[in-house]
Design a protein around this motif. Structure first.
Motif, PDB file in Angstrom:
ATOM      1  N   LYS A   1      -7.105 -58.851 -28.885  1.00 20.10           N
ATOM      2  CA  LYS A   1      -7.125 -59.739 -27.721  1.00 20.10           C
ATOM      3  C   LYS A   1      -7.963 -60.998 -27.945  1.00 20.10           C
ATOM      4  O   LYS A   1      -7.835 -61.964 -27.208  1.00 20.10           O
ATOM      5  CB  LYS A   1      -7.594 -58.993 -26.467  1.00 20.10           C
TER       6      LYS A   1
ATOM      7  N   ALA B   1      -5.106 -50.077 -32.912  1.00 23.02           N
ATOM      8  CA  ALA B   1      -5.407 -49.545 -31.571  1.00 23.02           C
ATOM      9  C   ALA B   1      -5.707 -50.695 -30.608  1.00 23.02           C
ATOM     10  O   ALA B   1      -5.239 -50.706 -29.465  1.00 23.02           O
ATOM     11  CB  ALA B   1      -6.582 -48.581 -31.645  1.00 23.02           C
ATOM     12  N   SER B   2      -6.464 -51.692 -31.078  1.00 23.01           N
ATOM     13  CA  SER B   2      -6.788 -52.829 -30.198  1.00 23.01           C
ATOM     14  C   SER B   2      -5.524 -53.625 -29.894  1.00 23.01           C
ATOM     15  O   SER B   2      -5.377 -54.200 -28.821  1.00 23.01           O
ATOM     16  CB  SER B   2      -7.846 -53.729 -30.838  1.00 23.01           C
TER      17      SER B   2
ATOM     18  N   ALA C   1      -2.394 -52.294 -29.754  1.00 22.59           N
ATOM     19  CA  ALA C   1      -1.554 -51.502 -28.844  1.00 22.59           C
ATOM     20  C   ALA C   1      -1.965 -51.714 -27.384  1.00 22.59           C
ATOM     21  O   ALA C   1      -1.124 -51.735 -26.488  1.00 22.59           O
ATOM     22  CB  ALA C   1      -1.638 -50.018 -29.213  1.00 22.59           C
ATOM     23  N   GLU C   2      -3.270 -51.926 -27.157  1.00 24.20           N
ATOM     24  CA  GLU C   2      -3.760 -52.101 -25.781  1.00 24.20           C
ATOM     25  C   GLU C   2      -3.200 -53.348 -25.112  1.00 24.20           C
ATOM     26  O   GLU C   2      -3.012 -53.385 -23.905  1.00 24.20           O
ATOM     27  CB  GLU C   2      -5.292 -52.222 -25.780  1.00 24.20           C
ATOM     28  N   VAL C   3      -2.964 -54.416 -25.891  1.00 29.11           N
ATOM     29  CA  VAL C   3      -2.558 -55.685 -25.284  1.00 29.11           C
ATOM     30  C   VAL C   3      -1.153 -56.113 -25.686  1.00 29.11           C
ATOM     31  O   VAL C   3      -0.677 -57.178 -25.286  1.00 29.11           O
ATOM     32  CB  VAL C   3      -3.540 -56.821 -25.654  1.00 29.11           C
ATOM     33  N   CYS C   4      -0.465 -55.288 -26.476  1.00 25.81           N
ATOM     34  CA  CYS C   4       0.831 -55.688 -27.032  1.00 25.81           C
ATOM     35  C   CYS C   4       1.860 -56.030 -25.958  1.00 25.81           C
ATOM     36  O   CYS C   4       2.525 -57.058 -26.019  1.00 25.81           O
ATOM     37  CB  CYS C   4       1.338 -54.567 -27.931  1.00 25.81           C
ATOM     38  N   SER C   5       1.977 -55.202 -24.945  1.00 26.25           N
ATOM     39  CA  SER C   5       2.987 -55.421 -23.913  1.00 26.25           C
ATOM     40  C   SER C   5       2.640 -56.659 -23.080  1.00 26.25           C
ATOM     41  O   SER C   5       1.474 -56.913 -22.784  1.00 26.25           O
ATOM     42  CB  SER C   5       3.073 -54.194 -23.017  1.00 26.25           C
TER      43      SER C   5
ATOM     44  N   ASN D   1       0.086 -56.956 -20.400  1.00 30.53           N
ATOM     45  CA  ASN D   1      -1.334 -56.811 -20.745  1.00 30.53           C
ATOM     46  C   ASN D   1      -1.871 -57.968 -21.583  1.00 30.53           C
ATOM     47  O   ASN D   1      -2.981 -57.912 -22.090  1.00 30.53           O
ATOM     48  CB  ASN D   1      -1.533 -55.502 -21.524  1.00 30.53           C
ATOM     49  N   TRP D   2      -1.058 -58.996 -21.743  1.00 31.89           N
ATOM     50  CA  TRP D   2      -1.496 -60.112 -22.582  1.00 31.89           C
ATOM     51  C   TRP D   2      -2.718 -60.815 -21.999  1.00 31.89           C
ATOM     52  O   TRP D   2      -2.782 -61.050 -20.788  1.00 31.89           O
ATOM     53  CB  TRP D   2      -0.390 -61.167 -22.690  1.00 31.89           C
TER      54      TRP D   2
END
Ligand SMILES: [Zn+2]
Length: 544
Positions: A134, A236-237, A239-243, A246-247
């Motif tokens: 992010k 992992a970091s 995957a948290e913001v990929c969609s 969640n940007w």
């Protein structure tokens, strides 16, 4: 001295005389007896003699010797000998193999020395932090994730070289290079010492010169400790913001520029492949990119594929006439694409959406962007008009004008645009928002049917605080439906804001089932795009 020392097989001593006669030579090295003479003497058919001799003995030359061990070369027949005169061996097989072995050992020793030197120069570095998705720019975050993934494989710790991947990293080599170089320059990927030795630059003395070839090297992430753990932490970091939901905000700002980069590269790759299909080699340059990028402001990748497919076909036909060279024919494709796009846009063609071809599998980066980040059902039909975010640098200060000014702006925009005539205000006495709509006749030139015209109503919604919803679109259809004299063919909903996803799909369904009037959508991004080509309107309304 005779040319040959004849060694007779112990099982064939009865043929020793025949063999000696066959191999006997004169002082000048020529054979003493003809094969026919040998055959006659021993009562064999002449054509059998060579075979009998080659099975019973071999002849060692006294003059032709191995350059390595000085042993005479061995011959089985006169034709062997004659062939050997034409293709003189310098060394015997044993010596050649020994030499090869020595060379291999030498190369292995040199490689081991090079590998040790690489380990010293490029040893795995501990230090710095593992990047957090992010905090990175959107193109870098996505490319970094893509670098550690190839087809079904995740590279846990060290990537494969870009050139060794199964799936492409990005649609084109140029984009691969541009993105990887950017990431390296930011210190977010480091060259791993296990990279192929060809990946490194070497000095004359066999030590690394400190340079490397970005497409040949394998990479790992900065951070402390185990490189596999670094990859896991980064992914992992990510995957948290990929969609897209969640940007982080700055990704939203960077999205449209990045989307145009990827989409342009997709079209570039298809153009090269389509021309190659006709045997025309083509290397895209800046002009190609400009033409594709411009088309992508109006059309989806799949629609651009249609223009590219047509242009490749027509360029091949042009070449087939035999008046131009292949290179010139291939280059003409770009001009064809540019003029097709202009005609299609001006004349309102229904442009088909083409699908990917099997020769061009989706790159890992495109896959991550289209499927995992944007969750698009069909990326090929994704249109920039539906861009979820504004194009950076094109934002207009919509809040500076009120709805009345917005209506005047739209009116003026339509008046000034070729193909719109009889532009008028449409007065609703009972409009719920007391808005004024614009009506116009839209003329279209069709190369086959000639001119046609559509009656168009443009409803202006200067809504900055809420998006246009499906119920608003429905309401707009109902209110415009009161005008039946004559009825409208097209309803344009022009807003300085957005449409909700529900509104977009409601409109798509309405149009798909042939609902009248059909609905067209001008959202903030589209208006900004249209107005950017009409700078005087931006100035007149102080929108920037
Ligand atoms: Zn030898």
């Amino acid at each position: 001295m005779p040319e040959f020392e004849v060694k007779v097989d112990p099982n064939h001593t009865d043929l020793a005389e025949l063999c000696s006669m066959y191999w006997a030579t004169n002082a000048d090295g020529s054979f003493t007896h003809t094969v026919k003479a040998v055959a006659d003497r021993y009562e064999h058919p002449p054509q059998r003699v060579s075979k009998i001799v080659s099975e019973a003995c071999f002849a060692i030359s006294t003059s032709r010797r191995c350059g390595g061990c000085d042993k005479g070369f061995v011959y089985r027949s006169r034709s062997d000998w004659n062939a050997g005169a034409r293709y003189a061996l310098q060394s015997c097989r044993t010596c050649i193999e020994a030499e090869k072995r020595q060379e291999n050992e030498k190369r292995e020793r040199a490689n081991a020395a090079k590998r040790a030197a690489v380990n010293e120069t490029f040893g795995t570095i501990d230090g710095g932090n593992v990047p957090v998705a992010k905090d990175l720019d959107l193109p870098i975050a996505l490319t970094l994730a893509a670098a550690f993934e190839d087809a079904e494989e995740i590279f846990n710790g060290v990537t494969a070289a870009i050139v060794d991947r199964n799936d492409r990293l990005t649609p084109t080599h140029d984009l691969d290079f541009k993105l990887i170089e950017m990431i390296i320059n930011k210190g977010l990927l480091q060259v791993h010492p296990s990279s192929t030795l060809d990946a490194f630059g070497w000095q004359e003395d066999g030590t690394p010169n400190g340079n490397f070839f970005p497409m040949l090297a394998s990479y790992y992430l900065p951070g402390e400790g185990d490189v596999a753990a670094r990859t896991q932490a980064y992914l992992a970091s990510f995957a948290e913001v990929c969609s897209r939901e969640n940007w982080p905000d700055h990704w939203v700002d960077q999205f449209s520029e990045f989307w145009f980069d990827i989409a342009t590269a997709e079209c570039e790759a298809y153009l090269v492949e389509a021309l190659r299909g006709y045997g025309l080699e083509f290397t895209p340059g800046q002009k190609t990119q400009d033409v594709l990028r411009r088309g992508l402001k109006w059309y989806s990748i799949g629609q651009m594929y249609y223009f590219i497919w047509r242009a490749a076909r027509d360029s091949a036909a042009y070449h087939a006439k035999g008046t131009v060279r292949a290179k010139q024919a291939a280059n003409s494709a770009v001009t064809r694409i540019a003029s097709d796009i202009d005609r299609a846009y001006a004349q309102g063609w229904q442009v088909s959406t083409y699908q990917r071809i099997s020769q061009l599998p989706l790159s890992t980066l495109s896959h991550i962007l289209f499927s995992r980040a944007l969750n698009l059902d069909n990326p090929m039909s994704y249109s920039p008009v539906d861009l979820p975010v504004r194009r950076a640098g094109m934002e207009l200060a919509w809040h500076k004008i009120n709805s009345e000014a917005f209506e005047r702006l739209i009116f003026q925009l339509v008046v000034e645009t070729d193909g719109y005539e009889n532009v008028e205000w449409l007065m609703h006495t009972n409009a719920p928002d007391h808005g004024r709509d614009v009506s116009a006749i839209r003329l279209r030139r069709d190369p086959l049917s000639g001119h046609s015209s559509q009656r168009v109503a443009i409803q202006c919604k200067h809504w900055l605080t809420r998006p246009v919803r499906d119920t608003d679109a429905n309401q707009a259809i109902v209110s415009i439906g009161h005008w039946q004299d004559p009825p409208f063919d097209v309803l344009v909903i022009a807003t300085s804001g957005r449409f909700t996803a529900d509104a977009v799909s409601w409109i798509e369904r309405h149009n798909a089932r042939g609902g009248r009037p059909s609905i067209e959508v001008w959202n903030d991004a589209r208006l900004e795009f249209l107005l950017n080509e009409r700078a005087h309107l931006i100035r007149a309304y102080e929108l920037r």
